[in-house]
Design an enzyme around this catalytic site. Structure first.
Site, PDB file in Angstrom:
ATOM      1  N   ARG A 125      -5.502   0.942   8.465  1.00 36.67           N
ATOM      2  CA  ARG A 125      -4.188   0.477   8.409  1.00 36.67           C
ATOM      3  C   ARG A 125      -3.491   0.915   9.625  1.00 36.67           C
ATOM      4  O   ARG A 125      -3.442   1.947  10.156  1.00 36.67           O
ATOM      5  CB  ARG A 125      -3.587   0.982   7.179  1.00 36.67           C
ATOM      6  CG  ARG A 125      -4.168   0.471   5.847  1.00 36.67           C
ATOM      7  CD  ARG A 125      -3.413   1.040   4.588  1.00 36.67           C
ATOM      8  NE  ARG A 125      -3.905   0.625   3.498  1.00 36.67           N
ATOM      9  CZ  ARG A 125      -3.998   1.365   2.170  1.00 36.67           C
ATOM     10  NH1 ARG A 125      -3.390   2.641   2.289  1.00 36.67           N
ATOM     11  NH2 ARG A 125      -4.449   0.703   1.267  1.00 36.67           N
ATOM     12  N   ASN A 168      -6.245  -9.748  -3.465  1.00 39.09           N
ATOM     13  CA  ASN A 168      -5.938  -9.205  -1.890  1.00 39.09           C
ATOM     14  C   ASN A 168      -4.970  -7.869  -2.534  1.00 39.09           C
ATOM     15  O   ASN A 168      -4.905  -7.022  -1.456  1.00 39.09           O
ATOM     16  CB  ASN A 168      -4.794 -10.278  -1.328  1.00 39.09           C
ATOM     17  CG  ASN A 168      -3.976 -10.862  -2.149  1.00 39.09           C
ATOM     18  OD1 ASN A 168      -3.790 -10.623  -3.501  1.00 39.09           O
ATOM     19  ND2 ASN A 168      -2.872 -11.549  -1.571  1.00 39.09           N
ATOM     20  N   ALA A 169      -4.623  -7.641  -3.531  1.00 38.69           N
ATOM     21  CA  ALA A 169      -3.919  -6.352  -3.948  1.00 38.69           C
ATOM     22  C   ALA A 169      -4.956  -5.456  -4.173  1.00 38.69           C
ATOM     23  O   ALA A 169      -6.340  -5.674  -4.563  1.00 38.69           O
ATOM     24  CB  ALA A 169      -2.951  -6.462  -4.783  1.00 38.69           C
ATOM     25  N   GLY A 170      -4.830  -4.140  -3.664  1.00 39.48           N
ATOM     26  CA  GLY A 170      -5.704  -2.951  -4.156  1.00 39.48           C
ATOM     27  C   GLY A 170      -4.735  -1.970  -4.653  1.00 39.48           C
ATOM     28  O   GLY A 170      -4.074  -1.441  -3.844  1.00 39.48           O
ATOM     29  N   HIS A 171      -4.870  -1.661  -5.859  1.00 38.88           N
ATOM     30  CA  HIS A 171      -3.604  -0.736  -6.308  1.00 38.88           C
ATOM     31  C   HIS A 171      -4.630   0.643  -6.899  1.00 38.88           C
ATOM     32  O   HIS A 171      -5.407   0.379  -7.718  1.00 38.88           O
ATOM     33  CB  HIS A 171      -2.926  -1.207  -7.452  1.00 38.88           C
ATOM     34  CG  HIS A 171      -1.878  -2.533  -7.135  1.00 38.88           C
ATOM     35  ND1 HIS A 171      -1.224  -3.166  -8.001  1.00 38.88           N
ATOM     36  CD2 HIS A 171      -1.690  -2.764  -5.830  1.00 38.88           C
ATOM     37  CE1 HIS A 171      -0.532  -3.875  -7.226  1.00 38.88           C
ATOM     38  NE2 HIS A 171      -0.916  -3.954  -5.901  1.00 38.88           N
ATOM     39  N   THR A 172      -4.361   1.674  -6.283  1.00 41.57           N
ATOM     40  CA  THR A 172      -4.972   2.803  -6.714  1.00 41.57           C
ATOM     41  C   THR A 172      -4.249   3.785  -7.800  1.00 41.57           C
ATOM     42  O   THR A 172      -3.451   4.133  -7.592  1.00 41.57           O
ATOM     43  CB  THR A 172      -5.493   3.779  -5.405  1.00 41.57           C
ATOM     44  OG1 THR A 172      -5.612   2.915  -4.317  1.00 41.57           O
ATOM     45  CG2 THR A 172      -6.453   4.883  -5.866  1.00 41.57           C
ATOM     46  N   LYS A 197       3.847   9.910  -0.582  1.00 40.42           N
ATOM     47  CA  LYS A 197       3.021  10.304   0.405  1.00 40.42           C
ATOM     48  C   LYS A 197       3.982  11.288   1.439  1.00 40.42           C
ATOM     49  O   LYS A 197       3.233  11.322   2.500  1.00 40.42           O
ATOM     50  CB  LYS A 197       2.266   9.281   1.142  1.00 40.42           C
ATOM     51  CG  LYS A 197       1.718   8.248   0.188  1.00 40.42           C
ATOM     52  CD  LYS A 197       0.547   7.318   0.933  1.00 40.42           C
ATOM     53  CE  LYS A 197      -0.882   7.892   1.247  1.00 40.42           C
ATOM     54  NZ  LYS A 197      -1.556   6.826   1.561  1.00 40.42           N
ATOM     55  N   ASP A 213       0.599  -1.187   0.087  1.00 36.25           N
ATOM     56  CA  ASP A 213      -0.119  -0.064   0.078  1.00 36.25           C
ATOM     57  C   ASP A 213       0.636   1.258   0.044  1.00 36.25           C
ATOM     58  O   ASP A 213       0.360   2.454   0.699  1.00 36.25           O
ATOM     59  CB  ASP A 213      -0.815   0.040   1.213  1.00 36.25           C
ATOM     60  CG  ASP A 213      -1.786  -1.125   1.301  1.00 36.25           C
ATOM     61  OD1 ASP A 213      -2.165  -1.519   0.127  1.00 36.25           O
ATOM     62  OD2 ASP A 213      -2.114  -1.551   2.360  1.00 36.25           O
ATOM     63  N   LYS A 245       2.111   1.722  -5.302  1.00 36.43           N
ATOM     64  CA  LYS A 245       2.543   1.038  -6.294  1.00 36.43           C
ATOM     65  C   LYS A 245       1.550   1.324  -7.743  1.00 36.43           C
ATOM     66  O   LYS A 245       2.035   1.777  -8.520  1.00 36.43           O
ATOM     67  CB  LYS A 245       2.410  -0.439  -6.325  1.00 36.43           C
ATOM     68  CG  LYS A 245       3.598  -1.005  -4.890  1.00 36.43           C
ATOM     69  CD  LYS A 245       3.132  -2.363  -5.080  1.00 36.43           C
ATOM     70  CE  LYS A 245       2.006  -2.776  -4.348  1.00 36.43           C
ATOM     71  NZ  LYS A 245       1.789  -2.519  -3.003  1.00 36.43           N
TER      72      LYS A 245
HETATM   73  P1  GDP Z   1      -0.468   0.281  -3.579  1.00 36.98           P
HETATM   74  O1  GDP Z   1      -1.388  -1.263  -3.194  1.00 36.98           O
HETATM   75  O2  GDP Z   1       0.914   0.263  -3.265  1.00 36.98           O
HETATM   76  O3  GDP Z   1      -0.851   0.439  -5.054  1.00 36.98           O
HETATM   77  O4  GDP Z   1      -1.311   1.557  -2.809  1.00 36.98           O
HETATM   78  P2  GDP Z   1      -2.869   1.550  -2.386  1.00 36.98           P
HETATM   79  O5  GDP Z   1      -3.454   2.258  -3.486  1.00 36.98           O
HETATM   80  O6  GDP Z   1      -3.369   0.507  -1.719  1.00 36.98           O
HETATM   81  O7  GDP Z   1      -2.729   2.904  -1.186  1.00 36.98           O
HETATM   82  C1  GDP Z   1      -2.033   4.224  -1.834  1.00 36.98           C
HETATM   83  C2  GDP Z   1      -2.997   5.228  -1.568  1.00 36.98           C
HETATM   84  O8  GDP Z   1      -2.374   6.501  -1.296  1.00 36.98           O
HETATM   85  C3  GDP Z   1      -4.116   5.488  -2.521  1.00 36.98           C
HETATM   86  O9  GDP Z   1      -5.304   5.757  -2.021  1.00 36.98           O
HETATM   87  C4  GDP Z   1      -3.241   6.419  -3.339  1.00 36.98           C
HETATM   88  O10 GDP Z   1      -4.252   7.196  -4.259  1.00 36.98           O
HETATM   89  C5  GDP Z   1      -2.662   7.201  -2.368  1.00 36.98           C
HETATM   90  N1  GDP Z   1      -1.399   8.021  -2.469  1.00 36.98           N
HETATM   91  C6  GDP Z   1      -0.640   7.602  -3.533  1.00 36.98           C
HETATM   92  N2  GDP Z   1       0.559   8.406  -3.600  1.00 36.98           N
HETATM   93  C7  GDP Z   1       0.116   9.353  -2.858  1.00 36.98           C
HETATM   94  C8  GDP Z   1       0.823  10.600  -2.207  1.00 36.98           C
HETATM   95  O11 GDP Z   1       1.988  10.893  -2.378  1.00 36.98           O
HETATM   96  N3  GDP Z   1       0.210  11.467  -1.403  1.00 36.98           N
HETATM   97  C9  GDP Z   1      -1.202  11.012  -0.829  1.00 36.98           C
HETATM   98  N4  GDP Z   1      -1.728  11.938   0.120  1.00 36.98           N
HETATM   99  N5  GDP Z   1      -1.817   9.900  -1.495  1.00 36.98           N
HETATM  100  C10 GDP Z   1      -1.259   9.118  -2.155  1.00 36.98           C
HETATM  101  P1  IMO Z   2      -1.314  -4.142  -2.103  1.00 38.05           P
HETATM  102  O1  IMO Z   2      -0.914  -4.863  -3.452  1.00 38.05           O
HETATM  103  C1  IMO Z   2      -1.399  -4.796   2.300  1.00 38.05           C
HETATM  104  C2  IMO Z   2      -1.861  -8.803   3.811  1.00 38.05           C
HETATM  105  C3  IMO Z   2      -3.126  -8.933   4.529  1.00 38.05           C
HETATM  106  C4  IMO Z   2      -2.734 -10.188   5.398  1.00 38.05           C
HETATM  107  C5  IMO Z   2      -1.659 -11.010   4.902  1.00 38.05           C
HETATM  108  C6  IMO Z   2      -2.316 -12.007   4.149  1.00 38.05           C
HETATM  109  O2  IMO Z   2      -2.377  -3.382  -2.200  1.00 38.05           O
HETATM  110  O3  IMO Z   2      -0.102  -3.555  -1.330  1.00 38.05           O
HETATM  111  P2  IMO Z   2      -3.850 -12.458   2.339  1.00 38.05           P
HETATM  112  O4  IMO Z   2      -5.246 -12.526   2.102  1.00 38.05           O
HETATM  113  O5  IMO Z   2      -3.015 -12.144   0.967  1.00 38.05           O
HETATM  114  O6  IMO Z   2      -3.813 -14.012   2.558  1.00 38.05           O
HETATM  115  O7  IMO Z   2      -3.508 -11.947   3.573  1.00 38.05           O
HETATM  116  O8  IMO Z   2      -1.177  -9.849   3.841  1.00 38.05           O
HETATM  117  N1  IMO Z   2      -1.908  -8.159   2.385  1.00 38.05           N
HETATM  118  C7  IMO Z   2      -1.648  -6.983   2.048  1.00 38.05           C
HETATM  119  N2  IMO Z   2      -1.481  -5.965   2.762  1.00 38.05           N
HETATM  120  N3  IMO Z   2      -1.557  -4.626   0.809  1.00 38.05           N
HETATM  121  C8  IMO Z   2      -1.604  -5.747  -0.127  1.00 38.05           C
HETATM  122  O9  IMO Z   2      -1.579  -5.602  -1.331  1.00 38.05           O
HETATM  123  C9  IMO Z   2      -2.128  -6.912   0.611  1.00 38.05           C
HETATM  124  N4  IMO Z   2      -2.108  -8.189   0.126  1.00 38.05           N
HETATM  125  C10 IMO Z   2      -1.873  -9.232   1.268  1.00 38.05           C
HETATM  126  O10 IMO Z   2      -3.498  -7.766   5.143  1.00 38.05           O
HETATM  127  O11 IMO Z   2      -2.218  -9.313   6.678  1.00 38.05           O
HETATM  128 MG    MG Z   3      -2.940  -1.747  -1.957  1.00 36.62          MG
END
Ligand code: GDP
Ligand code: IMO
Ligand code: MG
Length: 430
Positions: A305, A38-42, A331, A13, A16
């Site tokens: 988180r 399980n991943a969430g990429h924004t 961030k 998170d 990426k």
């Molecule tokens: P990922 O899993 O690594 O792709 O990250 P996530 O998408 O789960 O979480 C990152 C969050 O931070 C998302 O809501 C993004 O839109 C936000 N984000 C990314 N870069 C920045 C930044 O530089 N500043 C702020 N405030 N938010 C950011």
């Molecule tokens: P992105 O790609 C944050 C964590 C879960 C849990 C552990 C095992 O968005 O960064 P699972 O469902 O994979 O068996 O859970 O791994 N986890 C993550 N935490 N970001 C993620 O992906 C994650 N993918 C798995 O919260 O602790």
């Molecule tokens: Mg994520």
């Protein structure tokens, strides 16, 4: 020419999605090669805000291939819904989104088992996302999986499903769950398969054709984070796939030596979702403030988180383990308003200095972080949206320089907001 492996240096998170979207503007292909939903990429760009779980973030470049390769595990309904959602904002991407028939399918019983294992483990649970990831990968490596390509041949699928339901229903019932019905499961899977069938095509030869181009530009979209890696993470509080760059060979069919850039995405502070040790976690108002200002709630599950100071001991280990060649520090703007910022430069255990690699998870839970406090930049001057290093407040520059010097690798990006343009490029080198 570049083949860039993008991944998170800590617990996921870090942002990426934003960096992959940025790099994808110049890419021929973006490849998701492990993990599942399980991943969430924004991604936040001119079309809106998109939390993507399976489709590679490069889908927004209409000239790039978006590949989901063999190493990914697929919840077909989630993939189909994501494709439908993207079709509302993008031109038809059939032929551009390729999904490997070798990818394993997350079956309804995987999600049920995920939940039952967690419930049975009680307070020792991992805190999974409940998406069936671990049970699906377990079936893959114990020769019990069902692959996407198996769904093309109904007889074969039925045969595999019969055997698996025989096994899985026994376990489900023993753990207090309710038996699954063959026909219900079969119909559900085939219904979702029909929705994504047009995208099922092995990406291997298309990727390898690109690898032969002199000016190739490919982005490998890693998921999760180094300390969730099955081998090197905080086992058993990890996820079920390998996060290290070498896994692209197994997970995408790309020989690891093609990688030219190993780009570690590091958040300016540290977060973790789910259970497991987190040495720099803050249980005070600063932690709450980071969560609020950084909107630190899971992209996949919405869980709050856990937040803490930047752990540079974990960054040091990530750099060594993965051969990181450059960093994206994310961030930074979330630290605006703080009078001081703190980083952890190492650990002690029972009074002695220890390194991450020399201790196991139970001891990681006991370490004392060695902290270094640096001056913050208060609200004097905000970093939000800044695009040039020279425009940052003095103390923010000092903070970034401290991280760069500690890491000993160049910083390619500094992110100052969620949108694509809120980014500083290549600000300085060691
Ligand atoms: P990922 O899993 O690594 O792709 O990250 P996530 O998408 O789960 O979480 C990152 C969050 O931070 C998302 O809501 C993004 O839109 C936000 N984000 C990314 N870069 C920045 C930044 O530089 N500043 C702020 N405030 N938010 C950011
Ligand atoms: P992105 O790609 C944050 C964590 C879960 C849990 C552990 C095992 O968005 O960064 P699972 O469902 O994979 O068996 O859970 O791994 N986890 C993550 N935490 N970001 C993620 O992906 C994650 N993918 C798995 O919260 O602790
Ligand atoms: Mg994520």
């Amino acid at each position: 020419m570049s083949i860039t492996h993008v991944f998170d240096t800590h617990f996921g998170d870090g942002g990426k999605g934003k960096i992959v979207d940025l790099l994808a503007q110049e890419a021929h292909a973006v490849v998701r090669y492990h993990g599942g939903n399980n991943a969430g990429h924004t991604v936040e760009n001119e079309l809106g805000k998109f939390p993507l779980h399976l489709v590679p973030c490069g889908i927004f470049n209409e000239n790039a291939l978006a590949c989901i390769t063999d190493g990914v595990v697929l919840d077909l309904e989630v993939l189909a819904d994501e494709i439908d959602m993207l079709h509302k904002v993008l031109a038809d991407f059939r032929g551009r989104l390729l999904v490997s028939p070798r990818a394993h399918v997350i079956m309804p019983y995987h999600k049920i088992l995920d939940r039952l294992y967690e419930e049975t483990k009680g307070d020792k649970k991992t805190g999974t996302t409940g998406r069936g990831i671990g049970p699906c990968y377990a079936d893959k490596v114990s020769y019990n999986g069902i692959r996407l390509g198996d769904l093309e041949d109904i007889d074969r699928f039925e045969e595999l499903l019969h055997v698996q339901l025989d096994i899985k229903n026994k376990i489900i019932v023993a753990l207090g769950g309710v038996e699954l019905d063959f026909r219900v499961v079969k119909d559900e899977i085939l219904r979702h398969y029909e929705r994504i069938r047009a995208y099922v095509k092995e990406p291997f030869s298309r990727i390898h054709d690109l690898l032969m181009l002199p000016n190739k530009n490919i982005v490998l979209e890693g998921a999760h984070g180094v300390f969730l890696d099955t081998d090197w993470g905080t086992y058993p509080y990890v996820t079920a796939s390998s996060i290290v760059p070498g896994n692209v060979n197994a997970g995408a069919g790309i020989p690891a030596q093609y990688i030219t850039n190993v780009l570690g995405v590091v958040k300016a502070y540290t977060t973790r979702v789910g259970a497991g040790p987190f040495p720099t976690e803050l249980h005070d108002e600063v932690g709450d403030r980071l969560r609020k200002n950084g909107k630190e709630f899971g992209t996949t599950t919405g869980r709050p988180r856990r937040c803490g100071w930047l752990d540079l001991e974990l960054l040091r280990f990530s750099i060594q383990l993965c051969g990181i060649t450059e960093l994206a520090i994310m961030k930074l703007d979330v630290l605006d308003g703080l009078d001081f910022v703190t980083v952890c430069t190492g650990y002690t255990l029972d009074g002695k200095q220890v390194r991450y690699e020399d201790i196991l998870t139970s001891d990681l839970a006991r370490v004392e972080p060695v902290y270094r406090q640096l001056p913050g930049w208060g609200f004097d001057s905000s970093t939000r949206g800044v695009t040039r290093f020279i425009d940052l407040p003095h103390n923010a520059k000092e903070y970034l320089s401290f991280i760069r010097d500690f890491a000993g690798v160049p910083v390619r990006f500094v992110s100052t907001g969620p949108a694509r343009h809120e980014t500083i490029n290549s600000f300085c080198y060691p």
